[in-house]
Design a protein around this motif. Structure first.
Motif, mmCIF file in Angstrom:
data_model
loop_
_atom_site.group_PDB
_atom_site.id
_atom_site.type_symbol
_atom_site.label_atom_id
_atom_site.label_comp_id
_atom_site.label_asym_id
_atom_site.label_seq_id
_atom_site.Cartn_x
_atom_site.Cartn_y
_atom_site.Cartn_z
ATOM 1 N N SER A 6 72.558 76.413 18.369
ATOM 2 C CA SER A 6 71.272 76.117 17.738
ATOM 3 C C SER A 6 70.290 75.432 18.675
ATOM 4 C CB SER A 6 71.488 75.218 16.520
ATOM 5 O OG SER A 6 72.285 75.856 15.565
ATOM 6 N N ALA A 7 70.762 74.886 19.780
ATOM 7 C CA ALA A 7 69.889 74.154 20.694
ATOM 8 C C ALA A 7 68.830 75.091 21.277
ATOM 9 C CB ALA A 7 70.711 73.539 21.819
ATOM 10 N N PRO A 8 67.587 74.624 21.344
ATOM 11 C CA PRO A 8 66.521 75.456 21.942
ATOM 12 C C PRO A 8 66.840 75.792 23.398
ATOM 13 C CG PRO A 8 65.592 73.547 20.817
ATOM 14 C CD PRO A 8 67.079 73.344 20.863
ATOM 15 N N MET A 9 66.482 77.002 23.803
ATOM 16 C CA MET A 9 66.676 77.459 25.182
ATOM 17 C C MET A 9 65.308 77.696 25.798
ATOM 18 S SD MET A 9 69.683 80.243 24.580
ATOM 19 C CE MET A 9 69.135 80.756 22.950
ATOM 20 N N MET A 10 65.138 77.268 27.030
ATOM 21 C CA MET A 10 63.875 77.489 27.725
ATOM 22 C C MET A 10 63.933 78.808 28.492
ATOM 23 S SD MET A 10 61.892 75.029 26.907
ATOM 24 C CE MET A 10 60.551 75.334 28.046
ATOM 25 N N ILE A 11 62.983 79.662 28.217
ATOM 26 C CA ILE A 11 62.801 80.912 28.951
ATOM 27 C C ILE A 11 61.401 80.825 29.548
ATOM 28 C CG2 ILE A 11 62.743 83.432 28.839
ATOM 29 C CD1 ILE A 11 65.466 82.311 28.071
ATOM 30 N N GLY A 12 61.349 80.521 30.831
ATOM 31 C CA GLY A 12 60.050 80.253 31.452
ATOM 32 C C GLY A 12 59.458 79.002 30.833
ATOM 33 N N ASN A 13 58.280 79.117 30.265
ATOM 34 C CA ASN A 13 57.617 77.988 29.614
ATOM 35 C C ASN A 13 57.768 78.020 28.100
ATOM 36 O OD1 ASN A 13 56.733 77.178 32.117
ATOM 37 N ND2 ASN A 13 54.721 78.127 31.923
ATOM 38 N N VAL A 14 58.623 78.885 27.590
ATOM 39 C CA VAL A 14 58.760 79.068 26.149
ATOM 40 C C VAL A 14 60.122 78.557 25.681
ATOM 41 C CG1 VAL A 14 58.783 80.772 24.290
ATOM 42 C CG2 VAL A 14 57.264 81.094 26.245
ATOM 43 N N ALA A 15 60.109 77.734 24.641
ATOM 44 C CA ALA A 15 61.366 77.265 24.038
ATOM 45 C C ALA A 15 61.735 78.223 22.905
ATOM 46 C CB ALA A 15 61.199 75.851 23.490
ATOM 47 N N LEU A 16 62.898 78.836 23.009
ATOM 48 C CA LEU A 16 63.378 79.764 21.984
ATOM 49 C C LEU A 16 64.525 79.127 21.218
ATOM 50 C CD1 LEU A 16 63.463 83.098 23.997
ATOM 51 C CD2 LEU A 16 61.688 82.292 22.440
ATOM 52 N N SER A 17 64.519 79.310 19.919
ATOM 53 C CA SER A 17 65.595 78.800 19.070
ATOM 54 C C SER A 17 66.212 79.959 18.300
ATOM 55 C CB SER A 17 65.055 77.768 18.075
ATOM 56 O OG SER A 17 64.524 76.658 18.759
ATOM 57 N N VAL A 18 67.500 79.879 18.076
ATOM 58 C CA VAL A 18 68.194 80.875 17.256
ATOM 59 C C VAL A 18 68.833 80.153 16.078
ATOM 60 C CG1 VAL A 18 68.637 82.460 19.160
ATOM 61 C CG2 VAL A 18 70.319 80.716 18.604
ATOM 62 N N ARG A 19 69.091 80.892 15.028
ATOM 63 C CA ARG A 19 69.776 80.367 13.861
ATOM 64 C C ARG A 19 71.091 81.129 13.726
ATOM 65 N NH1 ARG A 19 65.683 80.014 8.945
ATOM 66 N NH2 ARG A 19 65.498 77.767 9.108
ATOM 67 N N PRO A 20 72.149 80.603 14.292
ATOM 68 C CA PRO A 20 73.425 81.316 14.232
ATOM 69 C C PRO A 20 73.995 81.329 12.822
ATOM 70 C CG PRO A 20 73.735 79.160 15.214
ATOM 71 C CD PRO A 20 72.258 79.336 15.016
ATOM 72 N N SER A 21 74.683 82.383 12.515
ATOM 73 C CA SER A 21 75.448 82.452 11.265
ATOM 74 C C SER A 21 76.903 82.666 11.671
ATOM 75 C CB SER A 21 74.951 83.575 10.370
ATOM 76 O OG SER A 21 75.015 84.806 11.031
ATOM 77 N N ILE A 22 77.775 81.851 11.116
ATOM 78 C CA ILE A 22 79.170 81.853 11.521
ATOM 79 C C ILE A 22 80.040 82.118 10.307
ATOM 80 C CG2 ILE A 22 81.029 80.454 12.524
ATOM 81 C CD1 ILE A 22 78.786 78.845 13.965
ATOM 82 N N GLY A 23 80.953 83.046 10.428
ATOM 83 C CA GLY A 23 81.914 83.330 9.367
ATOM 84 C C GLY A 23 83.298 82.887 9.791
ATOM 85 N N ILE A 24 84.002 82.254 8.886
ATOM 86 C CA ILE A 24 85.335 81.726 9.185
ATOM 87 C C ILE A 24 86.349 82.336 8.235
ATOM 88 C CG2 ILE A 24 86.760 79.642 9.227
ATOM 89 C CD1 ILE A 24 84.162 78.098 9.832
#
Length: 70
Positions: A6-24
């Motif tokens: 979930s931590a934001p990732m920097m791609i160039g000057n842009v911070a990208l965030s994802v919303r993972p979905s996890i199944g157990i």
């Protein structure tokens, strides 16, 4: 794992965030073979995505077994 994904990732000057979905899925309750456990985990992951869409939130879902006789 969830927090790391979930931590934001920097791609160039842009911070990208994802919303993972996890199944157990947990054996042997949710499946007695690798294939059944994988199927159960995928079902839980799909459920978490559907719930995330409904609630617009991040979720982790555990497979709710339909008590298969396999």
């Amino acid at each position: 794992v969830y927090e790391a994904l979930s931590a934001p990732m920097m791609i160039g000057n842009v911070a990208l965030s994802v919303r993972p979905s996890i199944g157990i899925a947990i054996g042997p309750t949710d499946g007695s073979s690798f294939e059944l456990l994988l199927e159960s985990a995928r079902a839980a992951q799909l459920e978490s995505v559907e719930e995330m869409i409904r609630r617009r939130d991040e979720l982790l879902a555990r497979y709710r077994s339909r008590r298969r006789a396999r």
